[in-house]
Design a protein around this motif. Structure first.
Motif, PDB file in Angstrom:
ATOM      1  N   VAL A 330       0.866  -1.178   0.000  1.00 16.51           N
ATOM      2  CA  VAL A 330       0.000   0.000   0.000  1.00 16.51           C
ATOM      3  C   VAL A 330       0.907   1.235   0.000  1.00 16.51           C
ATOM      4  O   VAL A 330       1.769   1.365   0.871  1.00 16.51           O
ATOM      5  CB  VAL A 330      -0.928   0.015   1.228  1.00 16.51           C
ATOM      6  CG1 VAL A 330      -1.822   1.254   1.215  1.00 16.51           C
ATOM      7  CG2 VAL A 330      -1.765  -1.252   1.289  1.00 16.51           C
ATOM      8  N   ASN A 331       0.713   2.087  -0.977  1.00 16.35           N
ATOM      9  CA  ASN A 331       1.571   3.272  -1.140  1.00 16.35           C
ATOM     10  C   ASN A 331       3.045   2.881  -1.167  1.00 16.35           C
ATOM     11  O   ASN A 331       3.911   3.565  -0.594  1.00 16.35           O
ATOM     12  CB  ASN A 331       1.297   4.294  -0.027  1.00 16.35           C
ATOM     13  CG  ASN A 331      -0.133   4.781  -0.042  1.00 16.35           C
ATOM     14  OD1 ASN A 331      -0.798   4.750  -1.082  1.00 16.35           O
ATOM     15  ND2 ASN A 331      -0.626   5.202   1.111  1.00 16.35           N
ATOM     16  N   GLY A 332       3.331   1.723  -1.776  1.00 17.47           N
ATOM     17  CA  GLY A 332       4.708   1.281  -1.972  1.00 17.47           C
ATOM     18  C   GLY A 332       5.327   0.550  -0.814  1.00 17.47           C
ATOM     19  O   GLY A 332       6.503   0.169  -0.887  1.00 17.47           O
ATOM     20  N   VAL A 395      -6.778  -3.832   2.848  1.00 20.37           N
ATOM     21  CA  VAL A 395      -7.277  -2.558   3.336  1.00 20.37           C
ATOM     22  C   VAL A 395      -7.913  -1.793   2.174  1.00 20.37           C
ATOM     23  O   VAL A 395      -7.512  -1.931   1.015  1.00 20.37           O
ATOM     24  CB  VAL A 395      -6.139  -1.737   3.977  1.00 20.37           C
ATOM     25  CG1 VAL A 395      -5.111  -1.315   2.945  1.00 20.37           C
ATOM     26  CG2 VAL A 395      -6.691  -0.527   4.727  1.00 20.37           C
ATOM     27  N   THR A 396      -8.930  -1.004   2.483  1.00 16.64           N
ATOM     28  CA  THR A 396      -9.577  -0.110   1.525  1.00 16.64           C
ATOM     29  C   THR A 396      -9.588   1.289   2.146  1.00 16.64           C
ATOM     30  O   THR A 396      -9.281   1.444   3.336  1.00 16.64           O
ATOM     31  CB  THR A 396     -11.020  -0.560   1.225  1.00 16.64           C
ATOM     32  OG1 THR A 396     -11.837  -0.266   2.376  1.00 16.64           O
ATOM     33  CG2 THR A 396     -11.094  -2.055   0.930  1.00 16.64           C
ATOM     34  N   PRO A 397      -9.961   2.318   1.406  1.00 16.25           N
ATOM     35  CA  PRO A 397     -10.007   3.662   2.010  1.00 16.25           C
ATOM     36  C   PRO A 397     -10.975   3.757   3.187  1.00 16.25           C
ATOM     37  O   PRO A 397     -10.766   4.559   4.102  1.00 16.25           O
ATOM     38  CB  PRO A 397     -10.449   4.550   0.845  1.00 16.25           C
ATOM     39  CG  PRO A 397     -10.000   3.833  -0.363  1.00 16.25           C
ATOM     40  CD  PRO A 397     -10.163   2.381  -0.057  1.00 16.25           C
ATOM     41  N   THR A 498      -5.719   5.429  -1.201  1.00 11.97           N
ATOM     42  CA  THR A 498      -6.632   6.490  -1.645  1.00 11.97           C
ATOM     43  C   THR A 498      -7.572   5.997  -2.735  1.00 11.97           C
ATOM     44  O   THR A 498      -8.645   6.573  -2.934  1.00 11.97           O
ATOM     45  CB  THR A 498      -5.837   7.690  -2.176  1.00 11.97           C
ATOM     46  OG1 THR A 498      -4.938   7.248  -3.194  1.00 11.97           O
ATOM     47  CG2 THR A 498      -5.035   8.330  -1.049  1.00 11.97           C
ATOM     48  N   ASN A 499      -7.183   4.958  -3.463  1.00  5.21           N
ATOM     49  CA  ASN A 499      -8.031   4.464  -4.545  1.00  5.21           C
ATOM     50  C   ASN A 499      -9.212   3.678  -3.989  1.00  5.21           C
ATOM     51  O   ASN A 499      -9.077   2.889  -3.060  1.00  5.21           O
ATOM     52  CB  ASN A 499      -7.227   3.563  -5.483  1.00  5.21           C
ATOM     53  CG  ASN A 499      -6.134   4.331  -6.193  1.00  5.21           C
ATOM     54  OD1 ASN A 499      -6.276   5.533  -6.433  1.00  5.21           O
ATOM     55  ND2 ASN A 499      -5.047   3.655  -6.509  1.00  5.21           N
ATOM     56  N   GLN A 500     -10.364   3.897  -4.590  1.00  3.35           N
ATOM     57  CA  GLN A 500     -11.556   3.192  -4.185  1.00  3.35           C
ATOM     58  C   GLN A 500     -11.437   1.706  -4.513  1.00  3.35           C
ATOM     59  O   GLN A 500     -10.831   1.318  -5.512  1.00  3.35           O
ATOM     60  CB  GLN A 500     -12.789   3.770  -4.878  1.00  3.35           C
ATOM     61  CG  GLN A 500     -13.095   5.201  -4.473  1.00  3.35           C
ATOM     62  CD  GLN A 500     -13.457   5.316  -3.003  1.00  3.35           C
ATOM     63  OE1 GLN A 500     -14.198   4.499  -2.501  1.00  3.35           O
ATOM     64  NE2 GLN A 500     -12.924   6.328  -2.325  1.00  3.35           N
ATOM     65  N   THR A 501     -12.013   0.871  -3.644  1.00  2.14           N
ATOM     66  CA  THR A 501     -11.995  -0.573  -3.837  1.00  2.14           C
ATOM     67  C   THR A 501     -13.417  -1.063  -4.043  1.00  2.14           C
ATOM     68  O   THR A 501     -14.321  -0.709  -3.297  1.00  2.14           O
ATOM     69  CB  THR A 501     -11.393  -1.266  -2.611  1.00  2.14           C
ATOM     70  OG1 THR A 501     -10.057  -0.785  -2.436  1.00  2.14           O
ATOM     71  CG2 THR A 501     -11.361  -2.774  -2.801  1.00  2.14           C
TER      72      THR A 501
END
Length: 506
Positions: A330-332, A395-397, A498-501
């Motif tokens: 997530v975020n690298g 994980v999701t936003p 930040t991207n929607q899942t």
């Protein structure tokens, strides 16, 4: 640094599929909480009189298992003949082994990484050669050495810090720096508390610092290196780290061996140290999940332990448990969840070392040393069928997505009260361990279930990075009535995407 020529021949195992018949049932509510519905655990006979505390296990290309024991023996075991043979002896507290071929192995003993060679193919090593000893030893009893982990190019080892409960000898090996003798575990000689790399040209070089007792080192299928570390000073609870070169992971005594470090670790503000450290990918909650994690072992593709291929198993010393780790980037950065893979059902404590055999069975070596643990070796066989389990936790936003191995019972899965979340963190400080801090429950606001029933999307009232999200699932069966096997999961939330899942099939 000294240089040694080291030629390595590695055999890549291709794990055969299981031929046993499935025992899966599909009618009614099935109590499959017992792990032996899908896996069976059996004890492996050992030579009489041997102190069977296992430091390392691997398989040779010819199918023999090679094992090193704390008391210094290295032995081979032929599973077909059920016979043990002595390969080498007299080693100093070996805690890791790597089979290079049918006649050469690398063993990580306390003072050095050693190459054992059976030149005349009689099953016993005649040569004991130094692969590397370019690290310090103070004589402190707690200076264990772990590994090697091999990525097809370089070898990686991990070095324990010394214990505050004992001093150092007058005669030490290597440079000393007494600023590394901080309260708690300490690093008075070079590279204690580090992960090190032995390059192909024989040079041993430091990779990453900040470890206390890293009794587990291994790669995933993509070549990412992971290390476990045990709860103690500067570790509020036990952890799994993704290792990146040059990073600092939190235990402060090793800092004195960084080329860019000029200060006194103990005089450095905690806030500064905290800003320097790399967060763990996964925290193992103490007294709940793990008190002493050991080796991370990737589940190979085409193994008997599908559908979990690519995920990590992690041994646990204090509980009769092997954990399963579900990672994502997530975020690298790596982060993820842990849950049980096997609990009890014949598995003993002291789960120190693990290896898959060519048939896809999991072998587990035990240890106790002077702490909680056991002796012996157990083999875990897959009996067939598909357990009802959480395959992945992402994980999701707004919360988490659970992917299951089987379609869920929709009515049960759609109830928000079925999912009980709490969240907490562990303090970063010099004290030994940490209680769970700022522990609060988190409400589930919405539940969505995918059309195929294999995914459940949970929307939570809050998502706070820096916390462990502790999920307990109360009642959940598969669509065909198979009960969920592992109901508790722990997700280490460092980053929120930040991207929607969306669910994959709605």
């Amino acid at each position: 640094m000294r240089r040694y020529s080291l030629v390595i021949i590695v055999t890549i195992w291709i794990v055969a599929g299981c031929t046993l018949q499935p025992v899966e049932q599909e009618v009614g509510v099935i109590d499959d909480q017992r792990i032996d519905n899908f896996y069976s655990v059996e004890d492996v006979p050992l030579p009489e009189g041997l102190t069977a505390e296992i430091g390392g296990m691997d398989f040779m290309p010819d199918g023999r298992m090679i094992v090193c024991f704390h008391r210094g023996e290295v032995m081979t075991y032929d599973p077909r003949e059920k016979t043990w043979e002595l390969f080498a002896e007299g080693l100093h507290d070996p805690l890791g082994i790597l089979a290079l071929n049918n006649w050469e192995v690398l063993v990580m003993q306390r003072p050095e990484l050693t190459r054992l060679v059976d030149n005349d193919n009689d099953g016993e090593a005649e040569e004991y050669l130094v692969a590397t000893d370019d690290f310090g030893i103070s004589g402190n009893y707690h200076e264990f050495a772990y590994g090697p982990a091999y990525n097809g190019k370089d070898l990686y080892i991990a070095l324990n810090c010394a214990s505050k409960n004992a001093g150092i000898w007058d005669e030490v090996r290597g440079e000393t720096n007494m600023l590394g003798e901080v309260a708690g575990m300490y690093s008075a000689v070079e590279y204690r508390g580090w992960v090190m790399k032995l390059r192909e040209d024989g040079v041993l070089e430091p990779v990453a610092s900040g470890f206390r007792s890293p009794d587990g080192i291994g790669f995933d299928l993509e070549g990412n290196l992971f290390v476990t570390d045990n709860q103690g000073d500067w570790l509020g609870t036990s952890k799994l780290y993704h290792i990146e070169e040059g990073n600092f992971y939190g235990q402060i005594s090793s800092l004195v061996w960084r080329e860019d470090w000029n200060g006194d670790p103990e005089a450095t503000p905690v806030s500064t140290l905290d800003s320097m450290r790399t967060r763990a990918a996964v925290l193992f909650p103490h007294n709940i999940m793990s008190n002493s994690p050991t080796q991370p072992l990737v589940i190979p593709e085409n193994s008997n332990f599908e559908p979990f291929a690519g995920q990590l198993l992690v041994g646990e010393m204090d509980f009769p448990r092997i954990m399963r780790v579900m990672l994502e980037k997530v975020n690298g950065k790596f982060q993820g969840a842990c849950t049980s893979f096997i609990d009890s059902a014949g598995l003993s404590i002291g789960n120190h070392r693990m290896v898959f055999d060519p048939e896809g069975n999991l072998w587990v070596g035990k240890s106790a040393y002077v702490w909680v643990g056991d002796q012996g070796i157990q083999r875990i066989r897959y009996n067939g069928g598909m357990p009802m389990d959480v395959l992945q936790m992402n994980v999701t936003p707004q919360g988490f997505k659970l992917t299951f191995t089987r379609p869920v019972d929709r009515k049960m899965a759609e109830k928000p009260d079925n999912y009980q979340f709490s969240r907490y963190y562990y303090a970063y400080h010099q004290k030994y361990g940490s209680p769970r801090m700022d522990e609060q429950s988190v409400a589930v606001k919405e539940v969505q279930v995918s059309e195929d029933g294999k995914e459940v999307l949970l929307t939570l009232a809050e998502m706070n990075p820096g916390y462990v999200y502790d999920l307990q699932i109360d009642q959940l069966n598969s669509m065909k009535g198979v009960a969920l096997k592992n109901r508790r999961l722990f997700y280490t939330l460092n980053e929120v995407p930040t991207n929607q899942t969306a669910l994959s099939s709605r």
